[in-house]
Design a protein around this motif. Structure first.
Motif, PDB file in Angstrom:
ATOM      1  N   LEU A   1      58.883  44.735  40.689  1.00 54.09           N
ATOM      2  CA  LEU A   1      57.177  44.648  40.146  1.00 54.09           C
ATOM      3  C   LEU A   1      57.061  42.704  40.172  1.00 54.09           C
ATOM      4  O   LEU A   1      56.522  42.298  40.607  1.00 54.09           O
ATOM      5  N   ARG A   2      58.192  42.232  39.558  1.00 52.04           N
ATOM      6  CA  ARG A   2      57.981  40.428  39.903  1.00 52.04           C
ATOM      7  C   ARG A   2      57.684  40.265  40.880  1.00 52.04           C
ATOM      8  O   ARG A   2      57.045  38.980  41.187  1.00 52.04           O
ATOM      9  N   LYS A   3      58.260  40.597  42.205  1.00 58.26           N
ATOM     10  CA  LYS A   3      57.730  40.020  43.303  1.00 58.26           C
ATOM     11  C   LYS A   3      56.495  40.686  43.945  1.00 58.26           C
ATOM     12  O   LYS A   3      56.351  39.841  44.872  1.00 58.26           O
ATOM     13  N   ALA A   4      56.602  41.912  44.081  1.00 54.56           N
ATOM     14  CA  ALA A   4      55.220  41.733  43.714  1.00 54.56           C
ATOM     15  C   ALA A   4      54.418  41.195  43.730  1.00 54.56           C
ATOM     16  O   ALA A   4      53.007  40.912  43.774  1.00 54.56           O
ATOM     17  N   GLN A   5      54.106  40.991  41.800  1.00 57.80           N
ATOM     18  CA  GLN A   5      53.162  40.064  40.840  1.00 57.80           C
ATOM     19  C   GLN A   5      53.478  38.560  41.718  1.00 57.80           C
ATOM     20  O   GLN A   5      52.168  38.592  42.320  1.00 57.80           O
ATOM     21  N   ALA A   6      54.452  38.113  41.975  1.00 54.15           N
ATOM     22  CA  ALA A   6      54.269  36.982  42.944  1.00 54.15           C
ATOM     23  C   ALA A   6      53.449  36.858  44.011  1.00 54.15           C
ATOM     24  O   ALA A   6      52.294  36.018  44.470  1.00 54.15           O
ATOM     25  N   GLU A   7      53.668  38.132  45.210  1.00 43.36           N
ATOM     26  CA  GLU A   7      53.322  37.924  46.111  1.00 43.36           C
ATOM     27  C   GLU A   7      51.431  37.786  45.692  1.00 43.36           C
ATOM     28  O   GLU A   7      50.682  37.186  46.369  1.00 43.36           O
ATOM     29  N   VAL A   8      50.581  39.146  45.205  1.00 36.01           N
ATOM     30  CA  VAL A   8      49.208  39.390  44.551  1.00 36.01           C
ATOM     31  C   VAL A   8      49.335  37.632  44.067  1.00 36.01           C
ATOM     32  O   VAL A   8      48.205  37.349  44.886  1.00 36.01           O
ATOM     33  N   ARG A   9      49.908  36.808  43.328  1.00 34.38           N
ATOM     34  CA  ARG A   9      48.882  35.854  42.748  1.00 34.38           C
ATOM     35  C   ARG A   9      48.591  34.985  43.677  1.00 34.38           C
ATOM     36  O   ARG A   9      48.361  34.112  43.407  1.00 34.38           O
ATOM     37  N   ALA A  10      50.223  34.690  44.597  1.00 34.58           N
ATOM     38  CA  ALA A  10      49.617  33.609  45.126  1.00 34.58           C
ATOM     39  C   ALA A  10      49.320  33.877  46.554  1.00 34.58           C
ATOM     40  O   ALA A  10      48.328  32.911  46.985  1.00 34.58           O
ATOM     41  N   THR A  11      48.887  34.898  46.848  1.00 35.43           N
ATOM     42  CA  THR A  11      47.617  35.467  48.288  1.00 35.43           C
ATOM     43  C   THR A  11      46.327  35.369  47.906  1.00 35.43           C
ATOM     44  O   THR A  11      45.668  35.367  48.676  1.00 35.43           O
ATOM     45  N   ALA A  12      46.081  35.754  46.049  1.00 34.30           N
ATOM     46  CA  ALA A  12      44.330  36.231  46.235  1.00 34.30           C
ATOM     47  C   ALA A  12      43.743  35.059  46.075  1.00 34.30           C
ATOM     48  O   ALA A  12      44.439  34.156  45.378  1.00 34.30           O
ATOM     49  N   LYS A  13      42.248  34.154  46.313  1.00 33.52           N
ATOM     50  CA  LYS A  13      41.985  33.412  45.940  1.00 33.52           C
ATOM     51  C   LYS A  13      40.947  33.726  45.254  1.00 33.52           C
ATOM     52  O   LYS A  13      39.687  34.642  44.706  1.00 33.52           O
ATOM     53  N   GLY A  14      41.663  32.980  43.640  1.00 32.56           N
ATOM     54  CA  GLY A  14      40.210  32.709  42.679  1.00 32.56           C
ATOM     55  C   GLY A  14      40.531  33.463  41.698  1.00 32.56           C
ATOM     56  O   GLY A  14      42.157  34.050  41.972  1.00 32.56           O
ATOM     57  N   ASN A  15      39.454  34.502  41.211  1.00 31.49           N
ATOM     58  CA  ASN A  15      40.064  35.132  40.060  1.00 31.49           C
ATOM     59  C   ASN A  15      39.372  36.504  40.679  1.00 31.49           C
ATOM     60  O   ASN A  15      39.322  37.795  39.768  1.00 31.49           O
ATOM     61  N   THR A  16      38.843  36.939  41.176  1.00 33.57           N
ATOM     62  CA  THR A  16      38.912  38.488  42.833  1.00 33.57           C
ATOM     63  C   THR A  16      39.775  38.513  43.503  1.00 33.57           C
ATOM     64  O   THR A  16      40.687  37.631  44.305  1.00 33.57           O
ATOM     65  N   ILE A  17      39.746  40.206  44.509  1.00 32.62           N
ATOM     66  CA  ILE A  17      40.773  40.168  45.154  1.00 32.62           C
ATOM     67  C   ILE A  17      39.898  40.813  46.391  1.00 32.62           C
ATOM     68  O   ILE A  17      39.335  41.393  46.227  1.00 32.62           O
ATOM     69  N   ALA A  18      39.766  40.349  47.827  1.00 34.12           N
ATOM     70  CA  ALA A  18      38.793  40.691  48.197  1.00 34.12           C
ATOM     71  C   ALA A  18      39.769  41.937  49.529  1.00 34.12           C
ATOM     72  O   ALA A  18      41.097  41.333  49.617  1.00 34.12           O
TER      73      ALA A  18
END
Length: 496
Positions: free
Chosen positions: A321-338
């Motif tokens: 879970l922590r590894k997946a969250q770290a990737e998502v939060r590092a990759t997304a730009k701003g407050n939305t996910i494109a």
């Protein structure tokens, strides 16, 4: 001769005659059939399906009798396939031979006499409708045009989760609502007045199609459905469904006449094609309603099921879970996910693949042999039902290391995909009858899961430990956790 002896002889004679008659009705050339367990008179091997969820029971039998296994389920000759190598023989080598669907009373009543796509017999009509589905209904361009619907409904899901911040909730309810709303809006638009009733009817239909029905194993005993009241219930539900779908068609036709269809949904597309009238086989309103039904049912249970299982596995393994969250939060730009962000979330994609492998649809929609065929040196007679145990393929020890462990990293240097060409991973099936809605379903799953990981931290309620999460499976509408996952959402804004 004593009376008791006479009665016994008569009873034994009747049993013998009935058994012989039944065997004659079910006589087939049995030369070199696949191996399988011994069968009992009348019921065949039905009794051996007890004792657990079907995909696990069938895998246990396959480990004893072989990866291609013959079962006589009542009057229905059935071959079960349990390895990727043999799945390839069905989906690729002999795809045309095994491209038909079995006829059931439920599919005839509920799916407009199999005038949809999923249950339609293989032939010119099915090929035409499949082409329409691929090129018009679920093309890459069309799927992209629905992304705003998905994004709006994910936003609604986030608001709902925020309103429950810090309190336990049943995640399944949230996920089912999300997926239902996305699919309903993309299929029938925003003008369905009876959406809640429609959803209830759809779930009833899914129960009818997937639940155990003794008459489905005895085609000559369909009167059992009448006696049990099932047929009357199906007819009532179908009539209720037809009224809703007919209203949807009329509303769409009126909107088209007024020019109020700037954004076409799937019903608009089907009506446009129908009205154009240049098809080899003209389609009717019942054809349109059958395809709508496929679209509504096809992704509803599978997408929400995959999301729930992904979250179950993440809550069981906090390090993943922590590894997946770290990737998502590092990759997304701003407050939305494109969508462009998601393409760079490689670990998220591996996580979804691993969820499909262990928790995808366990047994694929049955196929039917159109003629005699040889598979792995064994004879498969015409009209034999074919079951592909996709879960057994996904946990095949010759194809996977530690096959029953949840390890997303196994896909790090792997080219295996779920698009139907790799038979170790078959969540959408394979061959010419592979699910046409892969891109649509994957778009919902990837975006929903990325948002759950980006915007929230997650805790288990009432001091529950990760290893205490119940992983028992319950076959209801699909392969769901028997105990729905309860979690406590913690919005990221509150963490900050």
């Amino acid at each position: 001769m004593e009376p008791l002896t006479t009665v016994t002889l008569i009873a034994c004679s009747l049993v013998f005659l009935f058994t012989a008659y039944w065997a004659l009705l079910n006589f087939k050339i049995t030369k070199n059939l696949p191996p399988g367990p011994l069968k009992l008179p009348i019921i065949g091997n039905i009794h051996q399906l007890k004792g657990g969820v079907p995909h696990r029971v069938l895998r246990s039998l396959a480990r004893k009798y072989g990866p291609i296994m013959y079962l006589q389920l009542g009057q229905v000759p059935t071959v079960v396939i349990s390895t990727p190598k043999l799945a390839q023989e069905i989906f690729k080598t002999n795809d045309v031979v095994f491209s038909d669907r079995p006829t059931t009373i439920a599919s005839q009543i509920l799916f407009y006499k199999a005038q949809d796509i999923a249950w339609a017999p293989y032939g010119s009509y099915w090929r035409q409708m499949r082409k329409i589905c691929t090129l018009e209904l679920l093309s890459a361009k069309r799927v992209r045009s629905y992304s705003f619907i998905r994004d709006e409904e994910i936003m609604h899901m986030r608001k709902s989760l925020k309103s429950s911040a810090g309190r336990p909730l049943v995640l399944r309810d949230v996920l089912v609502q999300l997926v239902n709303d996305v699919i309903c809006r993309a299929t029938v638009g925003d003008i369905c007045k009876d959406r809640s009733t429609l959803i209830d009817v759809l779930f009833d239909i899914m129960r009818a199609v997937t639940s155990f029905n003794m008459a489905s194993y005895y085609p000559r005993l369909q009167f059992l459905n009448v006696i049990s009241g099932k047929q009357a219930k199906w007819l009532k539900r179908q009539k209720q469904l037809d009224i809703i779908l007919e209203d949807i068609l009329e509303d769409h036709k009126n909107n088209r006449r007024r020019g109020d269809n700037d954004q076409e949904d799937l019903v608009d597309v089907l009506l446009r094609i129908k009205e154009k009238g240049d098809l080899d086989q003209p389609i009717t309103n019942d054809n349109v309603k059958g395809v709508i039904l496929d679209m509504l049912i096809g992704g509803t249970s599978t997408s929400s099921m995959t999301l729930e299982w992904a979250m179950v596995e993440l809550m069981r393994k906090p390090e993943i879970l922590r590894k997946a969250q770290a990737e998502v939060r590092a990759t997304a730009k701003g407050n939305t996910i494109a969508d462009t962000d998601i393409q760079n979330m490689h670990y998220l994609k591996m996580l979804i693949k691993e969820t499909f492998r262990l928790h995808g649809p366990p047994i694929l929609v049955p196929r039917l042999s159109r003629k005699d065929c040889i598979v792995d040196r064994y004879n498969i007679p015409v009209n034999t039902r074919i079951l592909i145990n996709a879960w057994a393929c996904g946990t095949d020890p010759d194809s996977w290391e530690n096959p029953e462990s949840f390890v997303p990293e196994r896909f790090e240097n792997s080219s295996i995909s779920y698009m139907g060409s790799d038979f170790e991973l078959l969540p959408f099936g394979g061959g010419r009858r592979i699910c046409p809605g892969i891109a649509f379903g994957i778009g919902i799953i990837e975006n929903a899961l990325a948002n759950l990981l980006f915007h929230f931290d997650w805790e288990l309620p009432n001091g529950l430990k990760p290893h205490e999460i119940d992983m028992t499976e319950a076959i209801v509408l699909s392969n769901l956790p028997k105990i729905p996952l309860q979690v406590v959402p913690i919005p990221l804004s509150q963490q900050k």
